[in-house]
Design a protein around this motif. Structure first.
Motif, PDB file in Angstrom:
ATOM      1  N   PRO A  91      -1.198  45.058 -23.622  1.00  0.00           N
ATOM      2  CA  PRO A  91      -1.299  44.071 -22.668  1.00  0.00           C
ATOM      3  C   PRO A  91      -1.828  42.672 -23.214  1.00  0.00           C
ATOM      4  CG  PRO A  91      -3.005  45.363 -22.298  1.00  0.00           C
ATOM      5  CD  PRO A  91      -2.134  45.938 -23.492  1.00  0.00           C
ATOM      6  N   LYS A  92      -2.352  42.631 -24.205  1.00  0.00           N
ATOM      7  CA  LYS A  92      -3.043  41.419 -24.935  1.00  0.00           C
ATOM      8  C   LYS A  92      -2.400  41.400 -26.519  1.00  0.00           C
ATOM      9  CE  LYS A  92      -6.938  40.742 -22.206  1.00  0.00           C
ATOM     10  NZ  LYS A  92      -8.347  40.409 -22.127  1.00  0.00           N
ATOM     11  N   THR A 150       5.416  25.457 -27.404  1.00  0.00           N
ATOM     12  CA  THR A 150       6.000  24.773 -26.248  1.00  0.00           C
ATOM     13  C   THR A 150       6.059  25.468 -25.204  1.00  0.00           C
ATOM     14  OG1 THR A 150       7.486  23.632 -27.796  1.00  0.00           O
ATOM     15  CG2 THR A 150       8.142  23.401 -25.415  1.00  0.00           C
ATOM     16  N   GLY A 151       5.196  24.843 -23.965  1.00  0.00           N
ATOM     17  CA  GLY A 151       5.273  25.406 -22.689  1.00  0.00           C
ATOM     18  C   GLY A 151       4.027  26.376 -22.472  1.00  0.00           C
ATOM     19  N   THR A 152       3.022  26.022 -23.562  1.00  0.00           N
ATOM     20  CA  THR A 152       1.656  26.683 -23.246  1.00  0.00           C
ATOM     21  C   THR A 152       0.566  25.605 -22.841  1.00  0.00           C
ATOM     22  OG1 THR A 152       1.261  26.568 -25.570  1.00  0.00           O
ATOM     23  CG2 THR A 152       2.114  28.231 -24.978  1.00  0.00           C
ATOM     24  N   GLU A 153       1.039  24.431 -22.864  1.00  0.00           N
ATOM     25  CA  GLU A 153       0.053  23.195 -22.932  1.00  0.00           C
ATOM     26  C   GLU A 153      -0.684  23.578 -21.459  1.00  0.00           C
ATOM     27  OE1 GLU A 153       3.098  22.763 -23.180  1.00  0.00           O
ATOM     28  OE2 GLU A 153       3.449  21.711 -25.051  1.00  0.00           O
ATOM     29  N   GLY A 154      -2.223  23.496 -21.276  1.00  0.00           N
ATOM     30  CA  GLY A 154      -2.876  23.893 -20.115  1.00  0.00           C
ATOM     31  C   GLY A 154      -3.180  24.956 -19.879  1.00  0.00           C
ATOM     32  N   SER A 191       0.541  35.691 -22.927  1.00  0.00           N
ATOM     33  CA  SER A 191       1.539  35.087 -22.687  1.00  0.00           C
ATOM     34  C   SER A 191       2.842  35.621 -23.757  1.00  0.00           C
ATOM     35  CB  SER A 191       1.247  33.503 -23.085  1.00  0.00           C
ATOM     36  OG  SER A 191       2.628  32.837 -23.014  1.00  0.00           O
ATOM     37  N   ASP A 192       3.879  35.626 -23.333  1.00  0.00           N
ATOM     38  CA  ASP A 192       4.880  35.879 -24.418  1.00  0.00           C
ATOM     39  C   ASP A 192       5.388  34.766 -25.094  1.00  0.00           C
ATOM     40  OD1 ASP A 192       6.551  34.632 -22.412  1.00  0.00           O
ATOM     41  OD2 ASP A 192       7.975  36.269 -21.929  1.00  0.00           O
ATOM     42  N   LYS A 193       4.933  33.500 -24.831  1.00  0.00           N
ATOM     43  CA  LYS A 193       5.460  32.331 -25.622  1.00  0.00           C
ATOM     44  C   LYS A 193       4.688  31.951 -26.831  1.00  0.00           C
ATOM     45  CE  LYS A 193       6.493  29.956 -21.298  1.00  0.00           C
ATOM     46  NZ  LYS A 193       7.793  30.257 -21.158  1.00  0.00           N
ATOM     47  N   ILE A 194       3.685  33.019 -27.145  1.00  0.00           N
ATOM     48  CA  ILE A 194       3.024  32.797 -28.484  1.00  0.00           C
ATOM     49  C   ILE A 194       3.144  34.113 -29.116  1.00  0.00           C
ATOM     50  CG2 ILE A 194       1.522  31.075 -27.637  1.00  0.00           C
ATOM     51  CD1 ILE A 194      -0.949  33.068 -27.728  1.00  0.00           C
ATOM     52  N   ASP A 216       2.058  41.692 -34.269  1.00  0.00           N
ATOM     53  CA  ASP A 216       1.470  41.449 -33.202  1.00  0.00           C
ATOM     54  C   ASP A 216       1.752  42.687 -32.221  1.00  0.00           C
ATOM     55  OD1 ASP A 216       0.537  40.511 -30.452  1.00  0.00           O
ATOM     56  OD2 ASP A 216       1.407  38.670 -30.838  1.00  0.00           O
ATOM     57  N   ALA A 217       0.585  43.248 -31.605  1.00  0.00           N
ATOM     58  CA  ALA A 217       0.892  44.514 -31.070  1.00  0.00           C
ATOM     59  C   ALA A 217       1.191  44.140 -29.705  1.00  0.00           C
ATOM     60  CB  ALA A 217      -0.651  45.185 -31.022  1.00  0.00           C
ATOM     61  N   PHE A 218       1.246  43.019 -29.143  1.00  0.00           N
ATOM     62  CA  PHE A 218       1.580  42.667 -27.893  1.00  0.00           C
ATOM     63  C   PHE A 218       3.130  42.946 -27.738  1.00  0.00           C
ATOM     64  CE2 PHE A 218       3.522  39.485 -24.836  1.00  0.00           C
ATOM     65  CZ  PHE A 218       2.836  39.584 -23.799  1.00  0.00           C
ATOM     66  N   PHE A 219       3.860  42.402 -28.869  1.00  0.00           N
ATOM     67  CA  PHE A 219       5.265  43.008 -29.016  1.00  0.00           C
ATOM     68  C   PHE A 219       5.733  44.211 -29.670  1.00  0.00           C
ATOM     69  CE2 PHE A 219       4.804  37.961 -29.137  1.00  0.00           C
ATOM     70  CZ  PHE A 219       5.623  37.941 -27.919  1.00  0.00           C
TER      71      PHE A 219
END
Length: 196
Positions: free
Chosen positions: A150-151, A2-6, A15-18, A142-145
């Motif tokens: 950075p990715k 949610t919030g990643t559309e487009g 993005s921290d949304k995924i 997930d290395a992002f978290f």
């Protein structure tokens, strides 16, 4: 998601949304994910995924079981059904002869992560490769978290949470144990070796 559309791929990568946000990772996942069991939007019932279209038994497995029986008895009739599954899947390999090995390979591909491999391996006597199952359990992170990269980057670490013997033991694990309540109600019933 949610919030990643487009969002573009580049935006999603930062993005921290995924991603896998749980710092303990996804226990038991070895760096790959089974997209074949991800629910479809039409499976969403009343705002949650109830798996109303959960498949219990597939026709492809019926055809593969028939092909296996034919391979075991020397009846070439099963080849047409093995080929039907391979052709439907768009396989680059279509069997020219019906052998148990051809059926085993196709069943591994067709029925991947559908919960039939273990009983097949026991029936075929192919359990030597699973004697150490449970020794090293993968967890996906997930290395992002976890590493503040950075990715998003998926990586796997292994742990050994199970003490003592793990994996398949011949003569013990071919059958599931009878429940205790069943044994207590029928004193003539002998417990399977796996329950001892």
């Amino acid at each position: 998601w949610t919030g990643t559309e487009g969002m573009t791929r580049e935006q999603l990568e930062t993005s921290d949304k995924i991603g896998i946000k749980d710092p303990t990772g996804l226990y038991g996942f070895g760096g790959y994910f089974a997209h074949k069991i991800v629910p479809w939007p039409e499976d969403n019932e009343k705002g949650w995924y109830g798996f109303k279209n959960l498949t219990i038994f597939r026709y492809a497995e019926v055809l593969l079981m028939y092909a296996e029986a034919c391979a075991m008895t020397g009846d070439n009739d099963g080849l047409q059904y093995l080929n039907a599954i391979q052709n439907r899947a768009g396989s680059a390999h279509v069997s020219s002869t019906l052998t148990l090995d051809e059926v085993k390979n196709e069943k591994a591909f067709e029925m991947w992560i559908e919960g039939v491999r273990f009983p097949d391996m026991v029936r075929w006597g192919d359990t030597d490769g699973i004697v150490n199952n449970g020794k090293n359990i993968p967890s996906t992170y997930d290395a992002f978290f976890t590493k503040k990269e950075p990715k998003h980057r998926i990586y796997v670490e292994y742990s050994n949470p199970n003490k003592g013997q793990t994996g398949f033991v011949k003569g013990k694990h071919e059958y599931f144990p009878y429940p205790k309540v069943t044994i207590s109600r029928n004193p003539n019933l002998q417990q399977n070796p796996s329950g001892l």
